[in-house]
Design an enzyme around this catalytic site. Structure first.
Site, short mmCIF file in Angstrom:
data_model
loop_
_atom_site.label_atom_id
_atom_site.label_comp_id
_atom_site.label_asym_id
_atom_site.label_seq_id
_atom_site.Cartn_x
_atom_site.Cartn_y
_atom_site.Cartn_z
N THR A 82 38.54 38.41 35.80
CA THR A 82 38.40 38.24 34.34
C THR A 82 38.49 36.78 33.90
O THR A 82 37.84 36.38 32.94
CB THR A 82 39.49 39.05 33.60
OG1 THR A 82 40.76 38.75 34.18
CG2 THR A 82 39.24 40.54 33.75
N ARG A 83 39.26 35.96 34.64
CA ARG A 83 39.42 34.56 34.23
C ARG A 83 38.17 33.71 34.47
O ARG A 83 38.08 32.58 34.00
CB ARG A 83 40.61 33.93 34.97
CG ARG A 83 41.96 34.33 34.35
CD ARG A 83 43.07 33.48 34.92
NE ARG A 83 43.46 33.93 36.24
CZ ARG A 83 44.16 33.20 37.11
NH1 ARG A 83 44.51 31.96 36.81
NH2 ARG A 83 44.48 33.67 38.28
N MET A 84 37.20 34.26 35.21
CA MET A 84 35.97 33.53 35.43
C MET A 84 35.09 33.54 34.18
O MET A 84 34.10 32.80 34.11
CB MET A 84 35.18 34.13 36.61
CG MET A 84 35.80 33.93 37.97
SD MET A 84 36.14 32.20 38.39
CE MET A 84 34.51 31.47 38.33
N ASN A 96 39.63 31.33 40.95
CA ASN A 96 40.07 32.28 39.93
C ASN A 96 39.58 31.93 38.54
O ASN A 96 39.73 32.73 37.62
CB ASN A 96 41.61 32.35 39.90
CG ASN A 96 42.17 32.99 41.16
OD1 ASN A 96 41.80 34.10 41.50
ND2 ASN A 96 43.02 32.26 41.87
#
Length: 253
Positions: A18-20, A234
């Site tokens: 999700t952090r991408m 990440n």
């Protein structure tokens, strides 16, 4: 060195990342013209490991499409994201009947070189370990699981996730890269015993180290020669940093 008769690589590639800030699965994000997963598969292949099992989950069609272009790849599905231990259990059918050794690698750690994989296997076999963790020494270990060694002989006692670590344990700068070599039979015997009594309520692969220690089995850790290889992806910043390392010749791909 051809290890294909004794070693299987399990590559963890089920996460969303999700952090991408991308709808793509994290392992499909491109670094220097190749998806992260392809870098990992190439390095494993170059280490002489021809049998590879990719654990898929989020948007598995995309991940399968990337990996199937590579020879000797099989797939296992992790239907729920319940931690690294659960991910490896998802690959159990592909590894039965148990024999030889299993490398566990992360599909979002593209910089770990073929020689580091080969050295890990040799270190594992030479020392008669049932589990060997690839570690790295970092100036800033924040966010990583810490390697806790015995003060007596330097052997590996346990790996502590940061969320579960004491202040003393957080001060340790040797960290877990998420890459391991196991005796396959011992690995799946221990995985059947792990629980999810931790801050994340997940099944940690790292818990098998404690089980092996309690059973009196030998476990070890090998420290990367080049700690930059442990750099995982990440976030977009992590991706940019990995590209910088490559462009400056600090790591090879």
């Amino acid at each position: 060195m051809n290890l294909h008769n004794t070693v299987t690589a399990v590559i963890l590639a089920a996460g969303k990342g999700t952090r991408m800030k991308s709808e793509l699965p994290k392992v499909a994000v491109v670094l220097n013209e190749s998806p992260l997963l392809l870098h990992v598969l190439r390095n494993i292949e170059s280490a002489g490991i021809t049998r590879k099992v990719v654990v898929v989950g989020y948007r598995k069609d995309i991940v399968t499409d990337i990996a199937k272009s590579f020879p000797g790849v099989e797939f296992a599905e992790q239907t729920e994201q319940l931690g690294t231990g659960h991910a490896v259990i998802s690959a159990e059918k592909s590894l039965a009947p148990y024999s030889g050794y299993t490398i566990v690698a992360c599909g979002d750690a593209p910089l770990i070189s073929a020689s580091s994989f080969s050295n890990l296997i040799e270190h594992h076999k030479t020392n008669g370990y049932v589990a060997t963790v690839l570690s790295a020494k970092m100036e800033n270990p924040t966010g990583y699981g810490r390697i806790i060694r015995s003060s007596d002989d330097g052997s590996l006692l346990r790996i502590v996730e940061e969320k579960d670590a004491s202040s003393e344990e957080k001060a340790v700068n040797e960290v877990n890269t998420g890459t391991y070599c196991f005796n396959t039979e011992d690995l799946f015997g221990a995985l059947k015993q792990i629980g999810n009594n931790n801050a994340q309520k997940e099944y940690y692969l790292t818990d098998v180290i404690k089980i092996f220690r309690n059973e009196g089995k030998k476990v070890g850790a090998q420290t990367l020669t080049n700690a930059l290889e442990s750099h995982g992806i990440n976030s977009p910043d992590d991706l940019a940093l990995a590209k910088q390392y490559i462009d400056n010749g600090l790591v090879g791909v």
